[in-house]
Write a protein that holds these residues in place. Structure first.
Motif, PDB file in Angstrom:
ATOM      1  N   UNK A 152       0.872  -1.178   0.000  1.00 52.74           N
ATOM      2  CA  UNK A 152       0.000   0.000   0.000  1.00 52.74           C
ATOM      3  C   UNK A 152       0.907   1.226   0.000  1.00 52.74           C
ATOM      4  N   UNK A 153       0.694   2.099  -0.962  1.00 45.54           N
ATOM      5  CA  UNK A 153       1.563   3.272  -1.121  1.00 45.54           C
ATOM      6  C   UNK A 153       1.240   4.363  -0.108  1.00 45.54           C
ATOM      7  N   UNK A 154       2.190   5.283   0.038  1.00 39.76           N
ATOM      8  CA  UNK A 154       1.975   6.469   0.882  1.00 39.76           C
ATOM      9  C   UNK A 154       0.808   7.296   0.357  1.00 39.76           C
ATOM     10  N   UNK A 155       0.653   7.350  -0.979  1.00 37.67           N
ATOM     11  CA  UNK A 155      -0.462   8.096  -1.566  1.00 37.67           C
ATOM     12  C   UNK A 155      -1.801   7.517  -1.109  1.00 37.67           C
ATOM     13  N   UNK A 156      -1.904   6.193  -1.078  1.00 40.07           N
ATOM     14  CA  UNK A 156      -3.135   5.553  -0.639  1.00 40.07           C
ATOM     15  C   UNK A 156      -3.378   5.833   0.845  1.00 40.07           C
ATOM     16  N   UNK A 157      -2.346   5.779   1.660  1.00 38.43           N
ATOM     17  CA  UNK A 157      -2.493   6.071   3.093  1.00 38.43           C
ATOM     18  C   UNK A 157      -2.961   7.514   3.284  1.00 38.43           C
ATOM     19  N   UNK A 158      -2.388   8.454   2.531  1.00 39.19           N
ATOM     20  CA  UNK A 158      -2.812   9.861   2.610  1.00 39.19           C
ATOM     21  C   UNK A 158      -4.282  10.003   2.203  1.00 39.19           C
ATOM     22  N   UNK A 159      -4.651   9.341   1.100  1.00 37.36           N
ATOM     23  CA  UNK A 159      -6.043   9.389   0.647  1.00 37.36           C
ATOM     24  C   UNK A 159      -6.969   8.810   1.721  1.00 37.36           C
TER      25      UNK A 159
END
Length: 145
Positions: free
Chosen positions: A120-127
């Motif tokens: 799971x990417x950092x972008x997904x965690x931010x979203x």
């Protein structure tokens, strides 16, 4: 799991919509925050308070329960955010499946026969954080006077 080849070959999910696509009826997928599949295979999960070794790795189910009537992305955001603080300890979020064998001290499932699915990417965690805080009543008290 054999070496870094497994981790290197895992795809990386970048959006909640990508994660939602993994939710197939009849199959249960989980999220785990840890150094990764290879490290987990070498070091079993331990209950930090008692020091006891657990019979599997602790995970958080991603499938929404039957009563959940909001968009599945809202549920996923909630689940991703729940343990995101572990990133500060060096853990990375990843998606997996496996066989449930017991439960941990927080009633979380414990898995064996782990099959990694994706990072799971950092972008997904931010979203997930943004969605969780904008669409749900994050942090609301359970019992109010």
């Amino acid at each position: 799991m054999c070496g870094m080849a497994v981790e290197d070959s895992l795809p990386t999910l970048r959006r909640l919509a990508d994660l939602a696509e993994l939710l197939i009826p009849g199959a249960v997928v989980y999220v785990r925050y840890s150094p990764g599949p290879e490290a987990d295979a070498e070091h079993p999960s331990t209950d930090h308070e008692s020091g006891l070794e657990m019979p599997g790795v602790s995970v958080n189910p991603l499938n929404a329960p039957g009563w959940w009537s909001l968009p599945v992305e809202d549920w996923l955001a909630r689940r991703i955010v729940q343990y995101a603080h572990q990133q500060a300890e060096g853990a990375r979020p990843w998606v997996l499946t496996g066989k449930e064998v017991d439960f941990g001290p927080d009633n979380e499932p414990l898995l064996v026969d782990v099959e990694p699915i994706a990072w799971i990417s950092e972008d997904l965690v931010r979203e997930a954080h943004e969605r969780y805080h904008s669409r749900l009543d994050a942090g609301r008290a359970t019992h109010e006077d």
